[in-house]
Design a protein around this motif. Structure first.
Motif, mmCIF file in Angstrom:
data_model
loop_
_atom_site.group_PDB
_atom_site.id
_atom_site.type_symbol
_atom_site.label_atom_id
_atom_site.label_comp_id
_atom_site.label_asym_id
_atom_site.label_seq_id
_atom_site.Cartn_x
_atom_site.Cartn_y
_atom_site.Cartn_z
ATOM 1 N N ALA A 159 71.833 34.407 21.854
ATOM 2 C CA ALA A 159 70.394 34.175 22.030
ATOM 3 C C ALA A 159 70.146 33.334 23.278
ATOM 4 C CB ALA A 159 69.804 33.493 20.801
ATOM 5 N N ARG A 160 70.978 32.346 23.516
ATOM 6 C CA ARG A 160 70.838 31.480 24.708
ATOM 7 C C ARG A 160 70.971 32.313 25.977
ATOM 8 N NH1 ARG A 160 69.296 28.097 28.081
ATOM 9 N NH2 ARG A 160 70.433 26.198 28.568
ATOM 10 N N LEU A 161 71.937 33.232 26.003
ATOM 11 C CA LEU A 161 72.085 34.117 27.160
ATOM 12 C C LEU A 161 70.856 35.020 27.311
ATOM 13 C CD1 LEU A 161 75.817 35.205 26.827
ATOM 14 C CD2 LEU A 161 74.846 33.718 28.593
ATOM 15 N N GLU B 36 74.254 30.087 34.606
ATOM 16 C CA GLU B 36 73.780 30.437 35.952
ATOM 17 C C GLU B 36 74.072 31.907 36.259
ATOM 18 O OE1 GLU B 36 72.210 30.518 39.802
ATOM 19 O OE2 GLU B 36 71.755 29.285 38.049
ATOM 20 N N THR B 37 75.226 32.395 35.828
ATOM 21 C CA THR B 37 75.547 33.810 36.011
ATOM 22 C C THR B 37 74.550 34.669 35.240
ATOM 23 O OG1 THR B 37 77.891 33.219 36.247
ATOM 24 C CG2 THR B 37 77.387 35.538 35.880
ATOM 25 N N ALA B 38 74.162 34.238 34.046
ATOM 26 C CA ALA B 38 73.161 34.965 33.252
ATOM 27 C C ALA B 38 71.818 34.984 33.979
ATOM 28 C CB ALA B 38 73.020 34.322 31.872
ATOM 29 N N ARG B 39 71.448 33.863 34.577
ATOM 30 C CA ARG B 39 70.200 33.809 35.339
ATOM 31 C C ARG B 39 70.235 34.832 36.476
ATOM 32 N NH1 ARG B 39 67.805 32.064 39.729
ATOM 33 N NH2 ARG B 39 69.723 31.303 40.679
ATOM 34 N N ARG B 40 71.331 34.858 37.195
ATOM 35 C CA ARG B 40 71.475 35.808 38.307
ATOM 36 C C ARG B 40 71.510 37.250 37.808
ATOM 37 N NH1 ARG B 40 75.756 32.859 42.446
ATOM 38 N NH2 ARG B 40 74.718 30.828 42.469
ATOM 39 N N PHE B 41 72.094 37.457 36.630
ATOM 40 C CA PHE B 41 72.130 38.784 36.030
ATOM 41 C C PHE B 41 70.709 39.245 35.706
ATOM 42 C CE2 PHE B 41 73.499 41.629 32.371
ATOM 43 C CZ PHE B 41 74.166 42.551 33.157
ATOM 44 N N GLY B 42 69.880 38.340 35.197
ATOM 45 C CA GLY B 42 68.484 38.661 34.936
ATOM 46 C C GLY B 42 67.741 39.061 36.201
ATOM 47 N N LEU B 43 68.013 38.354 37.292
ATOM 48 C CA LEU B 43 67.402 38.705 38.574
ATOM 49 C C LEU B 43 67.868 40.076 39.049
ATOM 50 C CD1 LEU B 43 67.698 35.256 40.415
ATOM 51 C CD2 LEU B 43 65.642 36.263 39.376
ATOM 52 N N ALA C 152 61.576 50.334 30.540
ATOM 53 C CA ALA C 152 62.271 50.904 31.690
ATOM 54 C C ALA C 152 63.757 50.557 31.641
ATOM 55 C CB ALA C 152 61.661 50.378 32.986
ATOM 56 N N ALA C 153 64.072 49.396 31.060
ATOM 57 C CA ALA C 153 65.465 48.944 30.954
ATOM 58 C C ALA C 153 65.680 48.283 29.607
ATOM 59 C CB ALA C 153 65.792 47.948 32.070
ATOM 60 N N ILE C 154 66.849 48.534 29.040
ATOM 61 C CA ILE C 154 67.234 47.895 27.789
ATOM 62 C C ILE C 154 68.568 47.196 28.018
ATOM 63 C CG2 ILE C 154 67.809 48.189 25.357
ATOM 64 C CD1 ILE C 154 66.191 50.815 25.409
ATOM 65 N N LEU C 155 68.601 45.912 27.695
ATOM 66 C CA LEU C 155 69.845 45.151 27.754
ATOM 67 C C LEU C 155 70.358 44.957 26.341
ATOM 68 C CD1 LEU C 155 68.492 44.563 30.504
ATOM 69 C CD2 LEU C 155 69.657 42.373 30.447
ATOM 70 N N PHE C 156 71.659 45.109 26.188
ATOM 71 C CA PHE C 156 72.305 44.989 24.894
ATOM 72 C C PHE C 156 73.175 43.745 24.890
ATOM 73 C CE2 PHE C 156 71.998 49.631 25.783
ATOM 74 C CZ PHE C 156 71.019 49.937 24.845
ATOM 75 N N GLY C 157 72.963 42.847 23.925
ATOM 76 C CA GLY C 157 73.735 41.615 23.870
ATOM 77 C C GLY C 157 74.299 41.365 22.489
ATOM 78 N N THR C 158 75.568 40.998 22.450
ATOM 79 C CA THR C 158 76.234 40.720 21.187
ATOM 80 C C THR C 158 77.405 39.787 21.423
ATOM 81 O OG1 THR C 158 77.467 41.694 19.328
ATOM 82 C CG2 THR C 158 77.648 42.813 21.443
ATOM 83 N N ILE D 168 68.409 35.204 30.591
ATOM 84 C CA ILE D 168 68.180 36.459 31.315
ATOM 85 C C ILE D 168 66.685 36.761 31.365
ATOM 86 C CG2 ILE D 168 68.544 38.960 31.241
ATOM 87 C CD1 ILE D 168 71.340 38.285 29.945
ATOM 88 N N ALA D 169 66.005 36.615 30.235
ATOM 89 C CA ALA D 169 64.564 36.902 30.166
ATOM 90 C C ALA D 169 63.765 35.980 31.073
ATOM 91 C CB ALA D 169 64.080 36.776 28.722
ATOM 92 N N THR D 170 64.113 34.711 31.109
ATOM 93 C CA THR D 170 63.408 33.753 31.961
ATOM 94 C C THR D 170 63.563 34.128 33.433
ATOM 95 O OG1 THR D 170 63.647 31.977 30.346
ATOM 96 C CG2 THR D 170 63.267 31.320 32.635
#
Length: 184
Positions: free
Chosen positions: A16-18, A166-173, A53-59, A22-24
């Motif tokens: 959830a934190r990731l 930080e990698t998650a933030r960049r992944f969201g971008l 348009a895009a779906i991200l899958f997280g587990t 990513i969403a932010t």
């Protein structure tokens, strides 16, 4: 610009934190995003997935694969698979585990095959961290390119290692850029 839906299962809030990070980042980039906890799906959540348009899958990675709670969601998409409802949408994946290796690649492979079965277009990781790029310490420490692979933190105020956040933030971008590119 199309919407990004981030669907995830989170056993102990690490995933959830990731997802939130990513969403932010996607929102800061101007993309609308929606978080969907697959353990509490509603009809509106399914509709958002179908219209995204895009779906991200997280587990989380449990015992070398996607957690059972996420696998149940995957199984619940069989009617969408038959009709290829999600074909040509962008897809990406993220996972978190206790150890830096932690068999996270097996989970990312599972998620990418799932997306491929739905006819989706996979977006991987693009962040090069140290030691290759000394200016990026802590970035993509797992060296995963198929998606975001993070390591959980014992510090429960963080949940995930700072470099991985930080990698998650960049992944969201990155996902937001891909959505702009593919939907304009």
């Amino acid at each position: 610009m199309g919407d990004i839906v981030i669907c995830y299962f989170s056993g102990s809030r690490h995933t959830a934190r990731l997802a939130e990070t990513i969403a932010t980042a996607a929102a800061e980039s101007g993309s609308a995003s929606r978080l969907v906890d697959v353990a509490a799906m509603t009809g509106a959540d399914w509709q958002a997935l179908d219209e995204a348009a895009a779906i991200l899958f997280g587990t989380p990675t449990y015992m070398g694969s996607a957690a059972a709670g996420f696998k149940s969601f995957m199984d619940d998409t069989s009617d969408r698979w038959t009709d290829q409802v999600w074909a040509d949408k962008l897809a990406a994946g993220f996972t978190v585990a206790t150890f830096p290796g932690g068999d996270k690649l097996a989970t990312l492979i599972q998620l990418s095959v799932f997306a491929a079965q739905h006819g989706m277009i996979w977006v991987g990781q693009d962040q090069i961290g140290a030691p290759v790029d000394a200016a990026n310490p802590g970035i993509n420490e797992s060296g995963a390119w198929l998606g975001l692979a993070a390591t959980s933190s014992r510090d429960k105020t963080l949940m995930v290692q700072p470099g991985d956040l930080e990698t998650a933030r960049r992944f969201g971008l990155r996902i937001a850029r891909a959505v702009r590119r593919w939907t304009t």
